[in-house]
Design an enzyme around this catalytic site. Structure first.
Site, PDB file in Angstrom:
ATOM      1  N   SER A 140       0.862  -1.180   0.000  1.00 34.68           N
ATOM      2  CA  SER A 140       0.000   0.000   0.000  1.00 34.68           C
ATOM      3  C   SER A 140       0.903   1.236   0.000  1.00 34.68           C
ATOM      4  CB  SER A 140      -0.859   0.004   1.266  1.00 34.68           C
ATOM      5  OG  SER A 140      -1.475   1.260   1.456  1.00 34.68           O
ATOM      6  N   TYR A 178      -1.556  -0.700  10.355  1.00 33.87           N
ATOM      7  CA  TYR A 178      -1.678  -0.898   8.900  1.00 33.87           C
ATOM      8  C   TYR A 178      -0.393  -0.447   8.213  1.00 33.87           C
ATOM      9  CZ  TYR A 178      -3.774  -0.977   4.242  1.00 33.87           C
ATOM     10  OH  TYR A 178      -4.046  -1.256   2.918  1.00 33.87           O
TER      11      TYR A 178
HETATM   12  N1  LIG Z   1      -8.778  -0.387  -0.808  1.00 30.03           N
HETATM   13  C1  LIG Z   1      -7.732   0.381  -0.652  1.00 30.03           C
HETATM   14  O1  LIG Z   1      -7.820   1.609  -0.602  1.00 30.03           O
HETATM   15  C2  LIG Z   1      -6.361  -0.253  -0.563  1.00 30.03           C
HETATM   16  C3  LIG Z   1      -5.243   0.594  -0.692  1.00 30.03           C
HETATM   17  C4  LIG Z   1      -3.991   0.018  -0.622  1.00 30.03           C
HETATM   18  C5  LIG Z   1      -3.848  -1.342  -0.444  1.00 30.03           C
HETATM   19  N2  LIG Z   1      -4.952  -2.123  -0.322  1.00 30.03           N
HETATM   20  C6  LIG Z   1      -4.742  -3.564  -0.102  1.00 30.03           C
HETATM   21  O2  LIG Z   1      -5.463  -4.297  -1.082  1.00 30.03           O
HETATM   22  C7  LIG Z   1      -5.667  -5.636  -0.584  1.00 30.03           C
HETATM   23  C8  LIG Z   1      -7.099  -6.066  -0.844  1.00 30.03           C
HETATM   24  O3  LIG Z   1      -7.974  -5.325  -0.011  1.00 30.03           O
HETATM   25  P1  LIG Z   1      -9.362  -4.700  -0.511  1.00 30.03           P
HETATM   26  O4  LIG Z   1      -9.172  -3.236  -0.539  1.00 30.03           O
HETATM   27  O5  LIG Z   1      -9.834  -5.422  -1.715  1.00 30.03           O
HETATM   28  O6  LIG Z   1     -10.264  -5.006   0.774  1.00 30.03           O
HETATM   29  P2  LIG Z   1     -11.563  -5.939   0.954  1.00 30.03           P
HETATM   30  O7  LIG Z   1     -11.890  -5.844   2.392  1.00 30.03           O
HETATM   31  O8  LIG Z   1     -12.593  -5.586  -0.049  1.00 30.03           O
HETATM   32  O9  LIG Z   1     -11.009  -7.403   0.611  1.00 30.03           O
HETATM   33  C9  LIG Z   1     -10.134  -8.114   1.460  1.00 30.03           C
HETATM   34  C10 LIG Z   1     -10.412  -9.598   1.328  1.00 30.03           C
HETATM   35  O10 LIG Z   1      -9.477 -10.306   2.148  1.00 30.03           O
HETATM   36  C11 LIG Z   1     -10.184 -11.340   2.810  1.00 30.03           C
HETATM   37  N3  LIG Z   1      -9.487 -11.735   4.044  1.00 30.03           N
HETATM   38  C12 LIG Z   1      -9.520 -11.131   5.259  1.00 30.03           C
HETATM   39  N4  LIG Z   1      -8.803 -11.831   6.138  1.00 30.03           N
HETATM   40  C13 LIG Z   1      -8.304 -12.900   5.474  1.00 30.03           C
HETATM   41  C14 LIG Z   1      -7.478 -13.990   5.843  1.00 30.03           C
HETATM   42  N5  LIG Z   1      -7.034 -14.144   7.105  1.00 30.03           N
HETATM   43  N6  LIG Z   1      -7.143 -14.906   4.900  1.00 30.03           N
HETATM   44  C15 LIG Z   1      -7.608 -14.777   3.643  1.00 30.03           C
HETATM   45  N7  LIG Z   1      -8.410 -13.790   3.224  1.00 30.03           N
HETATM   46  C16 LIG Z   1      -8.745 -12.850   4.138  1.00 30.03           C
HETATM   47  C17 LIG Z   1     -11.560 -10.785   3.077  1.00 30.03           C
HETATM   48  O11 LIG Z   1     -12.502 -11.836   3.294  1.00 30.03           O
HETATM   49  C18 LIG Z   1     -11.821  -9.999   1.791  1.00 30.03           C
HETATM   50  O12 LIG Z   1     -12.453 -10.797   0.830  1.00 30.03           O
HETATM   51  C19 LIG Z   1      -5.295  -5.589   0.916  1.00 30.03           C
HETATM   52  O13 LIG Z   1      -4.009  -6.137   1.098  1.00 30.03           O
HETATM   53  C20 LIG Z   1      -5.292  -4.103   1.203  1.00 30.03           C
HETATM   54  O14 LIG Z   1      -4.485  -3.780   2.293  1.00 30.03           O
HETATM   55  C21 LIG Z   1      -6.202  -1.610  -0.388  1.00 30.03           C
END
Ligand SMILES: NC(=O)c1ccc[n+]([C@@H]2O[C@H](COP(=O)([O-])OP(=O)(O)OC[C@H]3O[C@@H](n4cnc5c(N)ncnc54)[C@H](O)[C@@H]3O)[C@@H](O)[C@H]2O)c1
Length: 282
Positions: free
Chosen positions: A139, A152
């Site tokens: 991120s 985070y």
């Molecule tokens: N959305 C943003 O703004 C953003 C920005 C930077 C990075 N990210 C990163 O993107 C990645 C995806 O996140 P997202 O934004 O799609 O969020 P999201 O909450 O929509 O999806 C996350 C998914 O991970 C799953 N999950 C949670 N705990 C888990 C575990 N122990 N084992 C396996 N799966 C698990 C959840 O069930 C969910 O389906 C993450 O690593 C997040 O940190 C997101």
């Protein structure tokens, strides 16, 4: 090395916003996808109706034996893997000392142990195969740290470091490693995050909702970065500026970052207070 035609991919956290988008973008490349999530039904729905060869598995990335099972399954089905996307991640908000220790343990389990397990399990296999790519979803928070989301930031900085060091170990085996560092974009991450007061949670949701990139954009840009074997993939312009500022003007970044966050929180609190007033009151 660009991804091959018909790549064999493993995606963790495939049921969430970015994970689903990865499945969709990979399907456009006619990939074979092993989609996994701690919530099996969401992983199943992420690959349903994509018209490609796929399989969904339940996998809690914080448990090494469950990640090991993914590797066994992808080998059994397709004889190996071309792309491992360590995508699963969660959020924790609040201030150090006030965040319950269980929330630290939870986020370290998913955001740090998840990618560690993914790299630990797949690196030896990719080395042996002499091809493939690991895409770790970090991120912008792993490059520039703002207050009120220390766990985070810290876990994502660890993912950046893991990717940098692993890249040096795998390059001579013809295996690439990338760290994806997006700024905010609209997914479920704030809703499923733990901790934080109403203002902080509202602000995080607002940042997600106001992104100029969709999860599909982020996934597409990430795969293009993989094709180019880029180490750091920063999809957002704003993120690239923030990172540049931190490297060239660290003192200014240090001074400005908490002030910007404080001003945003103040504005959010004032807006909430105005809404809470009965009509006619000032
Ligand atoms: N959305 C943003 O703004 C953003 C920005 C930077 C990075 N990210 C990163 O993107 C990645 C995806 O996140 P997202 O934004 O799609 O969020 P999201 O909450 O929509 O999806 C996350 C998914 O991970 C799953 N999950 C949670 N705990 C888990 C575990 N122990 N084992 C396996 N799966 C698990 C959840 O069930 C969910 O389906 C993450 O690593 C997040 O940190 C997101």
């Amino acid at each position: 090395v660009a991804l091959p035609e018909n790549p064999r991919a493993v995606v963790t956290g495939a049921g969430g916003g970015l994970g689903r988008a990865f499945c969709l973008q990979l399907a456009r490349r006619n990939a074979r996808i092993l989609a996994s999530d701690v919530d099996l039904a969401t992983a199943q729905s992420a690959v349903a109706n994509l018209g490609i060869e796929s399989h969904a598995m339940r996998c809690d990335v914080s448990k090494v034996e469950e990640v090991e099972a993914l590797a066994t399954e992808v080998e059994r089905r397709w004889g190996g893997v071309d792309l491992v996307i360590n995508n699963a991640g969660v959020g924790v908000m609040g201030d150090v000392g006030e965040i319950p220790i269980e929330n630290w343990q939870w986020i370290i389990g998913v955001n740090m142990w998840g990618p560690i397990n993914g790299c630990h399990v797949f690196a030896p296999r990719l080395k042996k195969q002499k091809s493939g790519h690991v895409l770790n979803v970090a991120s912008m928070a792993g490059l520039v740290s703002s207050p009120h989301m220390t766990p985070y930031n810290m876990t994502k900085a660890a993912v950046v470091s893991l990717s940098e060091s692993l890249r040096g170990e795998l390059a001579r085996h013809h295996v690439g490693v990338s760290a994806l560092c997006p700024y905010f974009f609209g997914t479920n991450i704030a809703r499923s995050a733990r901790g934080g007061d109403e203002t902080l949670r509202g602000l995080a949701q607002k940042m997600l909702d106001s992104s100029d990139l969709s999860p599909d954009d982020v996934a597409r840009i990430a795969l293009e970065g993989v094709d180019r074997n880029q180490l750091y993939i920063l999809p957002h312009n704003r993120g690239r500026w923030m990172w540049l500022a931190k490297r060239w003007l660290p003192g200014l970044t240090d001074w400005l970052t908490p002030r910007i966050v404080d001003a945003q929180m103040k504005k959010a609190r004032e807006a909430a207070a105005t809404v809470a007033l009965p009509s006619g009151e000032k």
